[in-house]
Scaffold this active site. Structure first.
Site, PDB file in Angstrom:
ATOM      1  N   TYR A 141       0.827  -1.214   0.000  1.00 56.27           N
ATOM      2  CA  TYR A 141       0.000   0.000   0.000  1.00 56.27           C
ATOM      3  C   TYR A 141       0.862   1.265   0.000  1.00 56.27           C
ATOM      4  O   TYR A 141       0.440   2.300  -0.487  1.00 56.27           O
ATOM      5  CB  TYR A 141      -0.889   0.037   1.254  1.00 56.27           C
ATOM      6  CG  TYR A 141      -2.221  -0.650   1.106  1.00 56.27           C
ATOM      7  CD1 TYR A 141      -2.306  -1.993   0.773  1.00 56.27           C
ATOM      8  CD2 TYR A 141      -3.407   0.051   1.320  1.00 56.27           C
ATOM      9  CE1 TYR A 141      -3.523  -2.625   0.660  1.00 56.27           C
ATOM     10  CE2 TYR A 141      -4.630  -0.578   1.208  1.00 56.27           C
ATOM     11  CZ  TYR A 141      -4.686  -1.908   0.879  1.00 56.27           C
ATOM     12  OH  TYR A 141      -5.906  -2.525   0.777  1.00 56.27           O
ATOM     13  N   LYS A 186       2.724 -15.388   2.316  1.00 57.25           N
ATOM     14  CA  LYS A 186       2.879 -16.086   1.032  1.00 57.25           C
ATOM     15  C   LYS A 186       4.367 -16.402   0.881  1.00 57.25           C
ATOM     16  O   LYS A 186       5.041 -15.975  -0.064  1.00 57.25           O
ATOM     17  CB  LYS A 186       2.343 -15.193  -0.105  1.00 57.25           C
ATOM     18  CG  LYS A 186       2.298 -15.866  -1.473  1.00 57.25           C
ATOM     19  CD  LYS A 186       1.215 -16.936  -1.596  1.00 57.25           C
ATOM     20  CE  LYS A 186       1.297 -17.598  -2.970  1.00 57.25           C
ATOM     21  NZ  LYS A 186       0.441 -18.793  -3.070  1.00 57.25           N
ATOM     22  N   ASP A 219      -3.416 -18.152   0.313  1.00 55.25           N
ATOM     23  CA  ASP A 219      -4.443 -18.812  -0.505  1.00 55.25           C
ATOM     24  C   ASP A 219      -5.145 -19.910   0.292  1.00 55.25           C
ATOM     25  O   ASP A 219      -6.376 -20.039   0.266  1.00 55.25           O
ATOM     26  CB  ASP A 219      -3.860 -19.335  -1.833  1.00 55.25           C
ATOM     27  CG  ASP A 219      -2.572 -20.114  -1.666  1.00 55.25           C
ATOM     28  OD1 ASP A 219      -2.010 -20.156  -0.545  1.00 55.25           O
ATOM     29  OD2 ASP A 219      -2.094 -20.691  -2.672  1.00 55.25           O
ATOM     30  N   ASP A 243      -6.621  -6.868   4.120  1.00 54.45           N
ATOM     31  CA  ASP A 243      -7.729  -6.193   3.430  1.00 54.45           C
ATOM     32  C   ASP A 243      -8.629  -7.220   2.760  1.00 54.45           C
ATOM     33  O   ASP A 243      -9.849  -7.208   2.931  1.00 54.45           O
ATOM     34  CB  ASP A 243      -7.156  -5.223   2.392  1.00 54.45           C
ATOM     35  CG  ASP A 243      -8.253  -4.521   1.608  1.00 54.45           C
ATOM     36  OD1 ASP A 243      -9.223  -4.049   2.246  1.00 54.45           O
ATOM     37  OD2 ASP A 243      -8.153  -4.459   0.362  1.00 54.45           O
ATOM     38  N   ASP A 247     -12.699  -8.817   4.033  1.00 59.27           N
ATOM     39  CA  ASP A 247     -13.933  -8.748   3.223  1.00 59.27           C
ATOM     40  C   ASP A 247     -14.525 -10.151   3.088  1.00 59.27           C
ATOM     41  O   ASP A 247     -15.735 -10.349   3.192  1.00 59.27           O
ATOM     42  CB  ASP A 247     -13.658  -8.178   1.815  1.00 59.27           C
ATOM     43  CG  ASP A 247     -13.882  -6.669   1.742  1.00 59.27           C
ATOM     44  OD1 ASP A 247     -13.655  -5.991   2.763  1.00 59.27           O
ATOM     45  OD2 ASP A 247     -14.292  -6.171   0.668  1.00 59.27           O
TER      46      ASP A 247
HETATM   47  C1  IPM Z   1     -10.450  -0.955   3.932  1.00 60.87           C
HETATM   48  C2  IPM Z   1     -10.638  -0.344   2.575  1.00 60.87           C
HETATM   49  C3  IPM Z   1      -9.449   0.563   2.253  1.00 60.87           C
HETATM   50  C4  IPM Z   1      -8.205  -0.323   2.238  1.00 60.87           C
HETATM   51  C5  IPM Z   1      -9.578   1.358   0.939  1.00 60.87           C
HETATM   52  C6  IPM Z   1     -10.806   2.236   0.936  1.00 60.87           C
HETATM   53  C7  IPM Z   1      -8.350   2.153   0.652  1.00 60.87           C
HETATM   54  O1  IPM Z   1     -10.826  -1.326   1.617  1.00 60.87           O
HETATM   55  O2  IPM Z   1     -10.302  -0.212   4.908  1.00 60.87           O
HETATM   56  O3  IPM Z   1     -10.463  -2.184   4.029  1.00 60.87           O
HETATM   57  O4  IPM Z   1      -7.905  -0.960   1.220  1.00 60.87           O
HETATM   58  O5  IPM Z   1      -7.536  -0.363   3.257  1.00 60.87           O
HETATM   59 MG    MG Z   2     -11.028  -3.256   2.403  1.00 58.85          MG
END
Ligand code: IPM
Ligand code: MG
Length: 352
Positions: A141, A186, A219, A243, A247
């Site tokens: 990042y 990884k 993975d 990240d 999700d």
């Molecule tokens: C999160 C989001 C952010 C990230 C984006 C909006 C930059 O996806 O906080 O998980 O990737 O960290």
């Molecule tokens: Mg995110």
């Protein structure tokens, strides 16, 4: 107690959920005899529109003065053209970097009543209670980027010190929980991951005797999160893997809208945000799920203000409202969906 809290509503559904969070904080202050002062500032796309800068100096100054920062969400199609030079997300990354909040805690808990909102079988979800500790201020990042007409690159770098400090946060959490730590990397491909693994192995062996350490390739971890989620206690991983995996893990809870996060550094000041994005498709409709933000408020009370009783009260209020059957559209299934305000009012009622 007195506390100064910066509110950064941001873009899309950010303002809807940030208002919910602020209302909950105000109610807690009123009920428990605290004085919280709020300072609302811009970040993200709206900040670009107002000042040209996704993280204006006034916002930085306010955050640095405050005890805690509550953020809604940033981003949206208006600012996302592939050739855009200034992006809302840069504001968020700059904020995390400026505040040096390197440890992003993402607890994943299941409300039993929402088991049917998850695409996974209820028996797989039984007993799920984990926390992902995502490294937040390093890795790909923040590495150098290059771009030409036909090629592009993003550099991923980690130092021993960056790895050690995040693993310590995770190991200390694990000690207070079930004593299990899973480090995700990884290492079969990436040099940064090989450093990550050797530093983690050595540190845990030397300093955290009682901790059971498991190591997974990312993975495989993505698969294990769905096949045996209840086995995980604390997961520690680098910025981008964290990240992506969180999700995925949000589907255990039924919706991305449910999950909170706390980003912490070496002082009491933290940055609190739901893990979801700005959801431009439902922005301004008043139907966003405020749970992730309200649960982030609980983390703010716990970690930045050391108000454990108040934090627990907020968590119990969310639980009670869900138990009563209220659901926003993302988790409503066949029920009539509540609006953001209806859900928030029900939480406020619980806190009265
Ligand atoms: C999160 C989001 C952010 C990230 C984006 C909006 C930059 O996806 O906080 O998980 O990737 O960290
Ligand atoms: Mg995110």
């Amino acid at each position: 107690m007195d506390a100064l809290i910066t509110i950064l509503p941001g873009d899309g559904i950010g303002p809807d959920v940030a208002r919910a969070g602020r209302d909950v904080l105000a109610r807690i202050a009123e009920r428990h005899g605290h004085r919280f002062t709020f300072d609302e500032q811009h970040i993200g796309g709206i900040a670009i529109d107002e000042t040209g800068d996704p993280l204006p100096a006034d916002s930085i100054a306010s955050c640095k003065e405050s005890d805690a920062v509550l953020l809604g969400a940033v981003g949206g199609p208006k600012w996302s053209a592939p050739d855009a030079t200034v992006r809302p997300e840069q504001g968020l990354l700059a904020l995390r970097h400026t505040l040096q909040v390197f440890a992003n805690l993402r607890p994943i808990r299941i409300y039993p009543e929402l088991a049917s909102a998850s695409p996974l079988k209820p028996e797989v979800l039984e007993g799920v209670d984990m926390i992902v500790v995502r490294e937040l201020t390093g890795g790909i990042y923040f590495g150098e980027k290059t771009r030409s007409e036909d090629s592009a690159s993003d550099l991923c770098t980690y130092s021993r010190q960056e790895i050690e400090r995040i693993v310590r946060v995770a190991a200390e959490l694990a000690q207070k929980r079930r004593g299990k730590l899973c480090s995700v990397d990884k290492a079969n491909v990436l040099e940064t991951s090989r450093l990550w693994r050797s530093v983690t192995d050595a540190l845990v062996a030397e300093e955290y005797d009682g901790i059971e350490l498991e190591t997974l390739l990312v993975d495989a971890a993505a698969m294990h999160l769905l096949s045996r989620p209840a086995d995980f206690d604390v997961i520690v991983t680098e910025n981008m893997f964290g990240d992506i995996l969180t999700d995925e893990a949000s589907m255990l809870a039924g919706s991305l809208g449910m999950l909170p996060s706390a980003s912490l550094g070496s002082t009491h000041r933290g940055l609190y945000e739901p893990i979801h994005g700005s959801a431009p498709d439902i922005a301004g409709k008043g139907i966003a799920n405020p749970c992730g933000t309200i649960a982030s408020v609980a983390l703010l009370l716990r970690y930045s203000l050391s108000l454990e009783e108040e934090a627990a009260a907020v968590e119990a209020a969310i639980e009670a409202v869900i138990r009563d059957g209220l659901r926003t559209a993302d988790i409503a299934n066949d029920r009539k969906a509540a609006t953001t305000d209806e859900f928030t009012l029900a939480v406020l009622d619980q806190l009265s």
